[in-house]
Structures are given as C-alpha cells and as structure tokens.
Design an enzyme around this catalytic site. Sequence first.
Site, mmCIF file in Angstrom:
data_model
loop_
_atom_site.group_PDB
_atom_site.id
_atom_site.type_symbol
_atom_site.label_atom_id
_atom_site.label_comp_id
_atom_site.label_asym_id
_atom_site.label_seq_id
_atom_site.Cartn_x
_atom_site.Cartn_y
_atom_site.Cartn_z
ATOM 1 N N GLN A 184 -8.883 30.014 -35.798
ATOM 2 C CA GLN A 184 -9.958 30.843 -35.246
ATOM 3 C C GLN A 184 -9.941 30.835 -33.720
ATOM 4 O O GLN A 184 -9.213 30.059 -33.107
ATOM 5 C CB GLN A 184 -11.309 30.356 -35.788
ATOM 6 N N ASP A 208 -17.737 19.511 -34.761
ATOM 7 C CA ASP A 208 -18.315 19.129 -33.466
ATOM 8 C C ASP A 208 -18.882 17.716 -33.474
ATOM 9 O O ASP A 208 -19.112 17.126 -32.428
ATOM 10 C CB ASP A 208 -19.388 20.145 -33.046
ATOM 11 N N ASP A 228 -8.779 22.051 -45.767
ATOM 12 C CA ASP A 228 -9.674 23.113 -46.195
ATOM 13 C C ASP A 228 -10.723 22.486 -47.124
ATOM 14 O O ASP A 228 -10.369 21.783 -48.079
ATOM 15 C CB ASP A 228 -8.833 24.158 -46.946
ATOM 16 N N ASP A 254 -21.674 22.124 -43.518
ATOM 17 C CA ASP A 254 -21.998 22.482 -42.127
ATOM 18 C C ASP A 254 -20.965 23.516 -41.688
ATOM 19 O O ASP A 254 -20.084 23.238 -40.896
ATOM 20 C CB ASP A 254 -21.931 21.211 -41.272
ATOM 21 N N THR A 314 -19.396 27.625 -40.857
ATOM 22 C CA THR A 314 -19.617 28.853 -40.101
ATOM 23 C C THR A 314 -20.274 29.867 -41.044
ATOM 24 O O THR A 314 -20.580 29.553 -42.194
ATOM 25 C CB THR A 314 -18.271 29.440 -39.627
ATOM 26 N N PRO A 353 -12.399 31.577 -42.128
ATOM 27 C CA PRO A 353 -12.149 30.346 -42.891
ATOM 28 C C PRO A 353 -13.382 29.857 -43.663
ATOM 29 O O PRO A 353 -13.250 29.130 -44.640
ATOM 30 C CB PRO A 353 -11.737 29.323 -41.834
HETATM 31 N N1 AG3 Z 1 -22.720 26.201 -38.041
HETATM 32 C C1 AG3 Z 1 -23.682 27.220 -38.312
HETATM 33 C C2 AG3 Z 1 -23.576 28.423 -37.437
HETATM 34 C C3 AG3 Z 1 -24.293 29.578 -38.010
HETATM 35 C C4 AG3 Z 1 -24.474 30.668 -37.047
HETATM 36 N N2 AG3 Z 1 -24.882 31.778 -37.775
HETATM 37 C C5 AG3 Z 1 -25.861 32.603 -37.490
HETATM 38 N N3 AG3 Z 1 -26.423 32.592 -36.322
HETATM 39 N N4 AG3 Z 1 -26.215 33.388 -38.420
HETATM 40 C C6 AG3 Z 1 -23.071 25.315 -37.025
HETATM 41 C C7 AG3 Z 1 -22.151 24.174 -36.866
HETATM 42 C C8 AG3 Z 1 -22.840 23.112 -36.102
HETATM 43 N N5 AG3 Z 1 -22.394 21.813 -36.455
#
Ligand code: AG3
Length: 285
Positions: free
Chosen positions: A30, A85, A137, A155, A157, A162
């Site tokens: 990505q 992260d 994955d 946690d 995306t 992915p």
């Molecule tokens: N992951 C979630 C991000 C979601 C963003 N989506 C949205 N704004 N609809 C975050 C990872 C943090 N550890």
Amino acid sequence: MKDFHETLYDAVGQSYRIDKLYFEHKTEHQHLMIFHNAFLGRVMTLDGVVQTTERDEFIYHEMLAHVPLLAHGEAKRVLIIGGGDGGMLREVLKHQSVGHATLVEIDADVITMAKEYLPNHSAGAFDDPRAEIVIADGMDFVRDTAQRFDVIISDSTDPIGPGEVLFSDDFYAASRRLLNPGGVMVTQNGVPFFQIDEVINTQQRMGAQFADQTFYSAAVPTYYGGIMTFAWGSDNPALRTLDNATLQACYDAADLDTRYYTPEIHRAAFALPKYLSDALARAQQ
Ligand code: AG3
C-alpha cells in the site's frame, strides 16, 4: 505548504496541512505516508486514508482494547489483526492478566516506519516479552494457526485493498474457531453515517458466526462523520450487558491509566442511534 486530502469518500473529504513530511513510500502492499500536522501531531495514512494521529489515537485504541478485555474479565491470550502502528498492542499489554499478545500485520514496513516515526504509539510495546509479532496476511493466519485466544481484535483499514478480506464471511468464521469458550471478537467497522453498508454486511456475516453479535461506538475526530462503530461478537450474551458496578470493579482491579475509557462510557457505547438500529433491523427483515 502541501495539504493531504483524504480520498475515502467520493463526494466529500477532509484535508490536513502537511507541516513536515517524514515518510512517503509505496510499500509492497500500500501507499504509506507519515507526516506532522501542527494540531494533530504525527499522522499516518494508508492508500490516502487517515489511519491514526497522535492527538486522538487514544480514543480508538482504548475503546477497541479495553471494552472486550474488561468485559471478558480474565483474558490471557489476545490476537490483534493489523495494528502495525503498535497503539493497540500498547493498550492490550496494559492488562497484567494478558500473558501473550500476538500481532499479525501484513505490511512489515508499517511496523518499521511506525517504530521510527510514531514511537509514542507503541511506547515500547513491541519489545514487551509478552508480544509476538507475525508478518502475515491476517486471513491466512486465522485460517492456519493452531493457537487459541480469549480476545481477538481486528484493527484493520477500511474494506478496500489488503483489508477487504478482514470483512469476509471466511474471516469471521475462521476467527470464531480460534476463540476459547467465553471469548470475544471485536473489529473496526467504519463510520456508519458514510459507510452504512459496512455495518449491514458485518451484521449479516459476523452475526452468522456468533450467538451474540452487536455494535458499540465511539466518536473518533479524525475518522470524521460522527461515531465509528466497532463490531462485537461472542457466544456469551452476558458479556455485553455487565452492569456499571461489575465494570468498575474490573477497571479498578486492572489499574489502567485511560484518557477516554470509563466503565460508564463502556456501558453507554452499546446504545446505538436510531438511524443505525433502524437500518440494522430493516436489513434483518
Ligand atoms: N484503522 C482504522 C482506520 C479507519 C478509517 N476509516 C474511516 N475513517 N472510515 C486504524 C488503525 C489504527 N491502529
């Protein structure tokens, strides 16, 4: 100075001033960017979508970690899917009851760059002897592992690129199989004002796997558009109706240092706005 424009939604979008660009790179999986914004601190984006900022990450990470962990009450083994992260790992390992946390991240570059440019997120969690980091994955991991867990946290995306497979029937089914009795699975489930289909799909797909499936929420400013939903799945319906006194006792015993989470917030987070519960009820007819 340049701006970052989020490209998550078609007709609307938020933008951030890039006060200093630390890193921008097309990884194997990505497009990853880490920059500084005067108000939000360091910001990480993936494929044009804000993933986390130093200023408000505590809300998301506390709610996705402490709600299942305190409701479970005695989680020893935790699985985090995604979370490169390190913020989720940090919150999970605040629980002394947790003896082992496995974090499965598909993109090694996210971990390397977050360690370098977002060190406050993991705050040393990657070096905790209880942490095991797997680069794989998430779907392959849950399908193939022989390990079992008390709590699983996705946690991820958004379901684009992915992350898409982490919202599939197969993923929920395979994850369910890894849970010990009394286990809980929670997932990042988008901002329902903009992403209502995501909630409806999860209700259908996750709901087919668990005796009890619902959503709870928190408003995370940089996932703009109102509340974000977190999906909840468990075979024990009692775990999401614990009363304040029980939650308070668990919270006190865990001796957590939190900035958003309180037992009252935990309980209240399961109350959903009517537009959302109506949409979910309609989809079930
Ligand atoms: N992951 C979630 C991000 C979601 C963003 N989506 C949205 N704004 N609809 C975050 C990872 C943090 N550890």
